[in-house]
Design an enzyme around this catalytic site. Structure first.
Site, PDB file in Angstrom:
ATOM      1  N   ARG A 133     -11.715   2.446  -8.669  1.00 32.94           N
ATOM      2  CA  ARG A 133     -10.804   3.559  -8.989  1.00 32.94           C
ATOM      3  C   ARG A 133     -11.069   4.080 -10.393  1.00 32.94           C
ATOM      4  O   ARG A 133     -11.827   3.479 -11.153  1.00 32.94           O
ATOM      5  CB  ARG A 133      -9.358   3.086  -8.829  1.00 32.94           C
ATOM      6  CG  ARG A 133      -9.086   2.687  -7.385  1.00 32.94           C
ATOM      7  CD  ARG A 133      -7.654   2.346  -7.161  1.00 32.94           C
ATOM      8  NE  ARG A 133      -7.449   2.016  -5.751  1.00 32.94           N
ATOM      9  CZ  ARG A 133      -6.293   2.026  -5.142  1.00 32.94           C
ATOM     10  NH1 ARG A 133      -5.204   2.350  -5.809  1.00 32.94           N
ATOM     11  NH2 ARG A 133      -6.205   1.730  -3.864  1.00 32.94           N
ATOM     12  N   ARG A 182      -5.195  -2.391   8.458  1.00 36.12           N
ATOM     13  CA  ARG A 182      -6.380  -3.187   8.135  1.00 36.12           C
ATOM     14  C   ARG A 182      -6.022  -4.201   7.056  1.00 36.12           C
ATOM     15  O   ARG A 182      -5.008  -4.079   6.378  1.00 36.12           O
ATOM     16  CB  ARG A 182      -7.538  -2.288   7.668  1.00 36.12           C
ATOM     17  CG  ARG A 182      -7.188  -1.379   6.508  1.00 36.12           C
ATOM     18  CD  ARG A 182      -8.399  -0.562   6.041  1.00 36.12           C
ATOM     19  NE  ARG A 182      -8.005   0.437   5.072  1.00 36.12           N
ATOM     20  CZ  ARG A 182      -7.818   1.742   5.339  1.00 36.12           C
ATOM     21  NH1 ARG A 182      -8.002   2.194   6.566  1.00 36.12           N
ATOM     22  NH2 ARG A 182      -7.448   2.573   4.387  1.00 36.12           N
ATOM     23  N   TRP A 213     -11.609  -1.987  -8.487  1.00 39.23           N
ATOM     24  CA  TRP A 213     -12.306  -1.569  -9.717  1.00 39.23           C
ATOM     25  C   TRP A 213     -13.004  -0.226  -9.524  1.00 39.23           C
ATOM     26  O   TRP A 213     -13.406   0.415 -10.492  1.00 39.23           O
ATOM     27  CB  TRP A 213     -13.344  -2.616 -10.124  1.00 39.23           C
ATOM     28  CG  TRP A 213     -12.770  -3.955 -10.451  1.00 39.23           C
ATOM     29  CD1 TRP A 213     -12.797  -5.064  -9.640  1.00 39.23           C
ATOM     30  CD2 TRP A 213     -12.084  -4.351 -11.646  1.00 39.23           C
ATOM     31  NE1 TRP A 213     -12.161  -6.119 -10.265  1.00 39.23           N
ATOM     32  CE2 TRP A 213     -11.727  -5.717 -11.503  1.00 39.23           C
ATOM     33  CE3 TRP A 213     -11.737  -3.701 -12.830  1.00 39.23           C
ATOM     34  CZ2 TRP A 213     -11.038  -6.427 -12.486  1.00 39.23           C
ATOM     35  CZ3 TRP A 213     -11.059  -4.417 -13.807  1.00 39.23           C
ATOM     36  CH2 TRP A 213     -10.720  -5.753 -13.640  1.00 39.23           C
ATOM     37  N   ASP A 227       0.830  -1.209   0.000  1.00 43.27           N
ATOM     38  CA  ASP A 227       0.000   0.000   0.000  1.00 43.27           C
ATOM     39  C   ASP A 227       0.870   1.267   0.000  1.00 43.27           C
ATOM     40  O   ASP A 227       1.993   1.251   0.504  1.00 43.27           O
ATOM     41  CB  ASP A 227      -0.908  -0.020   1.249  1.00 43.27           C
ATOM     42  CG  ASP A 227      -2.089   0.919   1.100  1.00 43.27           C
ATOM     43  OD1 ASP A 227      -2.405   1.329  -0.037  1.00 43.27           O
ATOM     44  OD2 ASP A 227      -2.704   1.254   2.137  1.00 43.27           O
ATOM     45  N   GLY A 228       0.331   2.331  -0.569  1.00 39.80           N
ATOM     46  CA  GLY A 228       1.010   3.630  -0.510  1.00 39.80           C
ATOM     47  C   GLY A 228       1.591   4.109  -1.826  1.00 39.80           C
ATOM     48  O   GLY A 228       2.263   5.146  -1.857  1.00 39.80           O
ATOM     49  N   ASN A 229       1.310   3.391  -2.913  1.00 40.50           N
ATOM     50  CA  ASN A 229       1.841   3.839  -4.216  1.00 40.50           C
ATOM     51  C   ASN A 229       1.316   5.228  -4.587  1.00 40.50           C
ATOM     52  O   ASN A 229       2.067   6.081  -5.072  1.00 40.50           O
ATOM     53  CB  ASN A 229       1.428   2.866  -5.326  1.00 40.50           C
ATOM     54  CG  ASN A 229       2.057   1.503  -5.176  1.00 40.50           C
ATOM     55  OD1 ASN A 229       2.908   1.309  -4.312  1.00 40.50           O
ATOM     56  ND2 ASN A 229       1.640   0.565  -6.008  1.00 40.50           N
ATOM     57  N   LEU A 262      11.665 -19.773  -4.725  1.00 39.97           N
ATOM     58  CA  LEU A 262      10.591 -19.048  -4.040  1.00 39.97           C
ATOM     59  C   LEU A 262       9.338 -19.031  -4.911  1.00 39.97           C
ATOM     60  O   LEU A 262       9.428 -18.797  -6.117  1.00 39.97           O
ATOM     61  CB  LEU A 262      11.053 -17.609  -3.756  1.00 39.97           C
ATOM     62  CG  LEU A 262      10.062 -16.660  -3.084  1.00 39.97           C
ATOM     63  CD1 LEU A 262      10.798 -15.730  -2.128  1.00 39.97           C
ATOM     64  CD2 LEU A 262       9.288 -15.812  -4.075  1.00 39.97           C
ATOM     65  N   HIS A 270       2.548   3.400  -9.131  1.00 37.29           N
ATOM     66  CA  HIS A 270       2.399   1.962  -9.394  1.00 37.29           C
ATOM     67  C   HIS A 270       3.637   1.397 -10.093  1.00 37.29           C
ATOM     68  O   HIS A 270       4.058   0.280  -9.806  1.00 37.29           O
ATOM     69  CB  HIS A 270       1.131   1.694 -10.211  1.00 37.29           C
ATOM     70  CG  HIS A 270      -0.116   2.050  -9.462  1.00 37.29           C
ATOM     71  ND1 HIS A 270      -0.328   1.666  -8.159  1.00 37.29           N
ATOM     72  CD2 HIS A 270      -1.216   2.769  -9.824  1.00 37.29           C
ATOM     73  CE1 HIS A 270      -1.504   2.125  -7.739  1.00 37.29           C
ATOM     74  NE2 HIS A 270      -2.057   2.810  -8.732  1.00 37.29           N
TER      75      HIS A 270
HETATM   76  C1  IPE Z   1      -5.396  -2.852  -0.523  1.00 37.02           C
HETATM   77  O1  IPE Z   1      -5.088  -1.534  -0.633  1.00 37.02           O
HETATM   78  C2  IPE Z   1      -5.330  -3.506  -1.874  1.00 37.02           C
HETATM   79  C3  IPE Z   1      -3.993  -3.668  -2.427  1.00 37.02           C
HETATM   80  C4  IPE Z   1      -2.878  -3.411  -1.829  1.00 37.02           C
HETATM   81  C5  IPE Z   1      -3.964  -4.198  -3.769  1.00 37.02           C
HETATM   82  P1  IPE Z   1      -6.202  -0.406  -0.796  1.00 37.02           P
HETATM   83  O2  IPE Z   1      -5.466   0.871  -0.860  1.00 37.02           O
HETATM   84  O3  IPE Z   1      -7.098  -0.739  -1.938  1.00 37.02           O
HETATM   85  O4  IPE Z   1      -7.038  -0.545   0.564  1.00 37.02           O
HETATM   86  P2  IPE Z   1      -7.941   0.521   1.311  1.00 37.02           P
HETATM   87  O5  IPE Z   1      -8.943   1.030   0.308  1.00 37.02           O
HETATM   88  O6  IPE Z   1      -7.046   1.615   1.807  1.00 37.02           O
HETATM   89  O7  IPE Z   1      -8.560  -0.241   2.440  1.00 37.02           O
HETATM   90  C1  IPE Z   2      -1.456   0.198  -3.449  1.00 33.66           C
HETATM   91  O1  IPE Z   2      -1.233   1.550  -3.432  1.00 33.66           O
HETATM   92  C2  IPE Z   2      -1.542  -0.368  -4.845  1.00 33.66           C
HETATM   93  C3  IPE Z   2      -2.887  -0.822  -5.231  1.00 33.66           C
HETATM   94  C4  IPE Z   2      -3.948  -0.829  -4.484  1.00 33.66           C
HETATM   95  C5  IPE Z   2      -3.028  -1.300  -6.590  1.00 33.66           C
HETATM   96  P1  IPE Z   2      -2.432   2.587  -3.467  1.00 33.66           P
HETATM   97  O2  IPE Z   2      -2.723   2.908  -4.893  1.00 33.66           O
HETATM   98  O3  IPE Z   2      -3.586   2.071  -2.685  1.00 33.66           O
HETATM   99  O4  IPE Z   2      -1.789   3.820  -2.753  1.00 33.66           O
HETATM  100  P2  IPE Z   2      -2.503   4.848  -1.769  1.00 33.66           P
HETATM  101  O5  IPE Z   2      -3.104   4.059  -0.661  1.00 33.66           O
HETATM  102  O6  IPE Z   2      -3.532   5.569  -2.591  1.00 33.66           O
HETATM  103  O7  IPE Z   2      -1.391   5.739  -1.307  1.00 33.66           O
HETATM  104 MG    MG Z   3      -4.127   2.279  -0.725  1.00 36.11          MG
END
Ligand code: IPE
Ligand code: IPE
Ligand code: MG
Length: 240
Positions: A72, A192, A70, A21-23, A132, A38
């Site tokens: 997004r 979470r 989806w 998470d966090g991209n 792996l 991404h």
């Molecule tokens: C969880 O991240 C899904 C992935 C890492 C692919 P999200 O960014 O979609 O989760 P929420 O919306 O913050 O719970």
């Molecule tokens: C996780 O990063 C990658 C995917 C869910 C595909 P996010 O795109 O959710 O990054 P934030 O949470 O918006 O920073």
């Molecule tokens: Mg996210």
């Protein structure tokens, strides 16, 4: 900076689940479009996979796209789908070099045809790699997977008058050959599961880190292993 493997105390986990998470936040902080995050996230995944293989971790599951993603923008979803369709197979020499076998977990049937074909080819061409196993969770939702497992079981046992058991569900998940994760890790500060591995997280350890996913590399994987080594797992029993 690379830590010597022997400096990491205790045993490494057999299977780590990564919620990458966090991209988006990484890109926004740099004034870049979310899609740039991404791409940087993909490079981080490569570093994490290589380090996991080096440390002797046997399985990693990477949460790449959830059943809820989806929602997004069309631009972001189509960027991610194109990334799967074009980049996954392009990493073949990397998989070979590190002995990486690719598997996929999730409802792949709903993905664009080109992505499905790339996934099938990559699974086939990495099947004999043995260091792996990297499971990509794509169009993955824990609830969806459990529902599909129950449907699969029903399909196989049609007419048999018996109730479903936890072992039946486990045997009908998408990758039943992969053991449950020892630890589930999430980057970017959120605490979470977001529908990740609901069934087999039953006895997983959890660890949350503030570092945004695109900044992950060998040091973060070593930190996960060191943190895991400090946990005492009891599986409902009592430690003597
Ligand atoms: C969880 O991240 C899904 C992935 C890492 C692919 P999200 O960014 O979609 O989760 P929420 O919306 O913050 O719970
Ligand atoms: C996780 O990063 C990658 C995917 C869910 C595909 P996010 O795109 O959710 O990054 P934030 O949470 O918006 O920073
Ligand atoms: Mg996210």
């Amino acid at each position: 900076m690379e830590r010597d493997i022997s400096e990491i105390p205790g045993t490494v986990p057999t299977h780590i689940g990564f919620i990458m998470d966090g991209n988006g936040r990484w890109a926004t902080a740099k004034g870049l479009p979310r899609t740039a995050g991404h791409l940087a996230g993909l490079k981080a995944a490569r570093r994490v996979i290589a380090e996991s293989a080096r440390l002797g971790i046997r399985y990693v599951t990477l949460y790449a796209f959830s059943t809820e993603n989806w929602k997004r923008s069309e631009e972001e979803v189509s960027y991610l789908m194109t990334m799967i369709a074009t980049k996954l197979h392009g990493e073949l020499s990397f998989y070979r070099e590190h002995g990486i076998k690719i598997l996929v977990r999730g409802d792949v049937s709903a993905l664009p045809e080109k992505a499905v074909r790339t996934i099938e080819t990559t699974i086939r061409e990495t099947a004999s790699n043995q260091t792996l196993t990297c499971v990509l969770a794509i169009n993955y939702g824990g609830q969806d997977e459990i529902a599909r497992a129950v449907n699969r079981w029903q399909e196989k046992t049609k007419g048999e008058p018996r109730s479903i058991t936890p072992a039946d569900i486990a045997a009908n998940l998408d990758t039943p050959q992969v053991p449950p994760p020892d630890i589930i890790v999430r980057s970017a500060g959120e605490q979470r599961l977001s529908n990740f591995m609901l069934w087999d997280s039953a006895y997983a350890e959890f660890a949350f880190y503030d570092t945004l996913w695109p900044d992950w590399g060998s040091l973060q994987v070593q930190t996960v292993c060191a943190d895991f080594a400090k946990r005492t797992r009891k599986f409902g029993g009592v430690i003597a």
